[in-house]
Scaffold this motif. Structure first.
Motif, PDB file in Angstrom:
ATOM      1  N   HIS A 269      35.621  25.838  66.457  1.00  0.00           N
ATOM      2  CA  HIS A 269      36.164  27.107  66.924  1.00  0.00           C
ATOM      3  C   HIS A 269      37.682  27.111  66.751  1.00  0.00           C
ATOM      4  O   HIS A 269      38.309  26.075  66.513  1.00  0.00           O
ATOM      5  N   VAL A 270      38.246  28.284  66.862  1.00  0.00           N
ATOM      6  CA  VAL A 270      39.679  28.464  66.688  1.00  0.00           C
ATOM      7  C   VAL A 270      40.398  28.111  67.981  1.00  0.00           C
ATOM      8  O   VAL A 270      40.003  28.546  69.068  1.00  0.00           O
ATOM      9  N   ALA A 271      41.456  27.289  67.851  1.00  0.00           N
ATOM     10  CA  ALA A 271      42.338  27.069  68.996  1.00  0.00           C
ATOM     11  C   ALA A 271      43.401  28.162  69.053  1.00  0.00           C
ATOM     12  O   ALA A 271      43.605  28.790  70.093  1.00  0.00           O
ATOM     13  N   ARG A 272      44.067  28.413  67.903  1.00  0.00           N
ATOM     14  CA  ARG A 272      45.113  29.430  67.883  1.00  0.00           C
ATOM     15  C   ARG A 272      45.547  29.706  66.449  1.00  0.00           C
ATOM     16  O   ARG A 272      45.574  28.803  65.612  1.00  0.00           O
ATOM     17  N   LEU A 273      45.875  30.976  66.145  1.00  0.00           N
ATOM     18  CA  LEU A 273      46.584  31.342  64.924  1.00  0.00           C
ATOM     19  C   LEU A 273      48.005  31.693  65.333  1.00  0.00           C
ATOM     20  O   LEU A 273      48.226  32.578  66.167  1.00  0.00           O
ATOM     21  N   THR A 274      48.981  30.968  64.761  1.00  0.00           N
ATOM     22  CA  THR A 274      50.380  31.171  65.155  1.00  0.00           C
ATOM     23  C   THR A 274      51.219  31.549  63.934  1.00  0.00           C
ATOM     24  O   THR A 274      50.812  31.366  62.783  1.00  0.00           O
ATOM     25  N   SER A 275      52.409  32.047  64.220  1.00  0.00           N
ATOM     26  CA  SER A 275      53.382  32.367  63.184  1.00  0.00           C
ATOM     27  C   SER A 275      54.749  31.916  63.672  1.00  0.00           C
ATOM     28  O   SER A 275      55.148  32.216  64.807  1.00  0.00           O
ATOM     29  N   GLU A 284      55.857  31.003  58.421  1.00  0.00           N
ATOM     30  CA  GLU A 284      54.632  30.291  58.084  1.00  0.00           C
ATOM     31  C   GLU A 284      53.614  30.464  59.214  1.00  0.00           C
ATOM     32  O   GLU A 284      53.948  30.348  60.393  1.00  0.00           O
ATOM     33  N   ARG A 285      52.354  30.740  58.825  1.00  0.00           N
ATOM     34  CA  ARG A 285      51.278  30.813  59.803  1.00  0.00           C
ATOM     35  C   ARG A 285      50.509  29.493  59.823  1.00  0.00           C
ATOM     36  O   ARG A 285      50.344  28.847  58.787  1.00  0.00           O
TER      37      ARG A 285
END
Length: 390
Positions: A269-275, A284-285
Motif C-alpha cells: 500500500h501507499v505510505a505517501r506521495l510527496t513533492s 521532485e516527487r
C-alpha cells in the motif's frame, strides 16, 4: 494468477503455485532429459519447494539447513546437489550425514576437506565464467580457471572421491544467448583435456542464469531476454559436449528466478506521495510504499518491478521516485533520470501491486529493519497434473 491476487490480504506476498508449475513444465519441455535442481536460495518457501518436488524437481542447496529443508519435501537425498563451493568442515559433515553425496568444489583445499568428511562422494568442479550479459555476474567469488579444474578433479580422484562432473553459472538474470555459447566452449575444452588424463566426467551441471521475463531495467524499460535463443544454445551445446566427451553425459540445470520470479506479487500500500524541491532547484516527487529493499524488494539496485495501481486505472499520472518505508537512502529505485509514472491522485493507504517479485523476495528480507517486519506470504493453487490438489 490475477483472480488469486484479488483475494489476497493487504501487505502480503502471494505465490502462484500453478504458475510456477507451468513454468517448470515449460522448462522441461524445452530441455527434455535435463534434470532440474531448483536453486533453493531464490525462494526458500516450503509450499513452493514441496510443489516443485511433487512435480519431479530436485534441489540445489547451499547449506546443511537448506539440505534439511529440501528433505522435508520428501525428495530423495540423491536429488539434492550441494552447489556451494564454500563449505566448512562442519557443513560438509552435516550434509554428508543427511545423505548428500553430490558436492560442488573449486579448490584443492575443499577437495581435501571433502575427502575427509564426505568420503567417496561425487564432486563437480565449478569453472569460472565472466558473467558478461547478466545483471549479477557472479564472476569473482566462485569457480576456478579451466586449467585449475584439471588439477582439482585430478586431486579428487587421487583422494578417493569420484570426479563426477563440471559445473558453471553464467550469471543471474542472464540476458544473452552468447553467454551459454562461451560456457560450452570452456566446458568442451576441459572435457577434452580431462579425457586425455583418463578422467571421464558423466554429468555436466549447467547451473542457473535463466532469466525472469516480467521485470524492468533500472530505467523502467522491459527486459526482453532472447529466451528461445538461449534454449537453442543450450540444446546445441549439450550435443557438442556429448560429442567431445570420452563417455556418456547427462545434464543438470539449477534454475531459480526463472521458475518463480514472475509468479509472485506483493500486495502493498501507499505510505505517501510527496513533492519537494531539491538543492539544485528542481522539484521532485517521491512515492513511498509499505515495502522496499529490506522487506521484499532487495534487488531494486539492479532492476525495477512493474507496479499496478488497482484503484487508479484512469486519471492523470506524474513521474516519481519510488522508495520503501525505511530511513535508509538506498531503499529507493528509479533514481537515474527515469522516474516511475504514478497516479497524481494516489493517497496514503491506497493498494499497490508489485509484480514479478517472486524471486529472492523472502530470501533477502531482514528480521525487521527499522521495525518494518518481513512480509507474510500466502500460496494459491498447487494442482499437480494427474494428482490431487496440494
Amino acid at each position: 494468477m490475477r483472480a488469486a491476487l484479488v483475494a489476497a490480504v493487504e501487505d502480503t506476498l502471494v505465490y502462484d503455485l500453478d504458475g510456477i508449475g507451468r513454468q517448470y513444465a515449460a522448462l522441461c519441455a524445452e530441455l527434455p532429459g535435463v534434470a532440474v535442481r531448483f536453486a533453493m536460495k531464490s525462494c526458500p518457501v516450503d509450499e513452493v519447494l514441496g510443489h516443485l518436488a511433487r512435480l519431479g524437481s530436485g534441489f540445489d542447496a547451499a547449506s546443511p539447513q537448506e539440505v534439511a529443508q529440501a528433505l522435508r519435501t520428501g525428495v530423495a537425498p540423491g536429488l539434492i546437489h550441494y552447489g556451494n563451493t564454500i563449505k566448512s568442515d562442519r557443513n560438509i559433515a552435516q550434509a554428508y550425514r543427511l545423505g548428500v553425496r553430490d558436492f560442488a568444489t573449486d579448490s584443492p583445499e575443499d577437495v581435501a576437506a571433502l575427502a575427509q568428511h564426505a568420503p567417496g562422494s561425487r564432486v563437480f568442479c565449478r569453472i569460472a565464467t565472466t558473467g558478461e550479459g547478466a545483471l549479477w555476474g557472479l564472476s569473482r567469488k566462485f569457480g576456478c580457471s579451466p586449467e585449475d579444474a584439471l588439477q582439482v578433479l585430478g586431486a579428487a580422484r587421487a583422494a578417493g572421491l569420484v570426479p563426477s562432473g563440471l559445473s558453471l553459472h553464467v550469471g543471474s538474470q542472464q540476458m544473452t544467448a552468447e553467454a551459454w555459447l562461451a560456457a560450452v566452449d570452456s566446458l568442451a575444452a576441459v572435457l577434452e583435456a580431462l579425457g586425455r588424463r583418463g578422467i571421464a566426467p558423466d554429468r555436466i551441471n549447467l547451473g542457473g542464469g535463466l532469466p525472469a521475463l516480467g521485470v524492468l531495467d533500472r530505467r523502467g524499460r522491459p527486459l526482453v531476454p532472447p529466451l528461445d535463443k538461449m534454449f537453442t544454445a543450450i540444446r546445441e551445446g549439450m550435443e557438442r559436449l556429448r560429442a567431445v566427451s570420452s563417455g556418456p553425459l547427462s545434464f543438470l540445470l539449477e534454475p531459480g528466478r526463472h521458475l518463480v520470479a514472475d509468479h509472485g506479487a506483493i500486495r502493498a500500500h501507499v505510505a505517501r506521495l510527496t513533492s519537494r524541491r531539491r538543492l539544485d532547484g528542481t522539484r521532485e516527487r517521491w512515492l513511498y510504499l509499505s515495502c522496499g529493499k529490506f522487506n521484499g524488494l532487495y534487488e531494486i539496485d539492479q532492476l525495477q518491478y512493474r507496479l499496478e495501481f488497482p484503484t487508479h486505472a484512469g486519471g492523470q499520472f506524474v513521474d516519481a521516485v519510488v522508495a520503501g518505508p525505511t530511513c535508509d537512502s538506498d531503499d529507493a529505485y528509479a533514481r537515474e533520470g527515469s522516474p516511475v509514472p504514478v497516479p497524481r491522485a494516489i493517497a496514503s493507504g491506497d493498494p499497490v501491486w508489485v509484480h514479478s517479485c517472486g524471486a529472492y523476495a523472502t530470501a533477502y528480507t531482514t528480521r525487521g529493519f527499522n521495525g518494518f517486519a518481513p512480509l507474510p506470504y500466502t500460496c494459491v493453487g498447487g494442482r499437480v497434473p494427474g494428482g490431487a490438489d496440494a
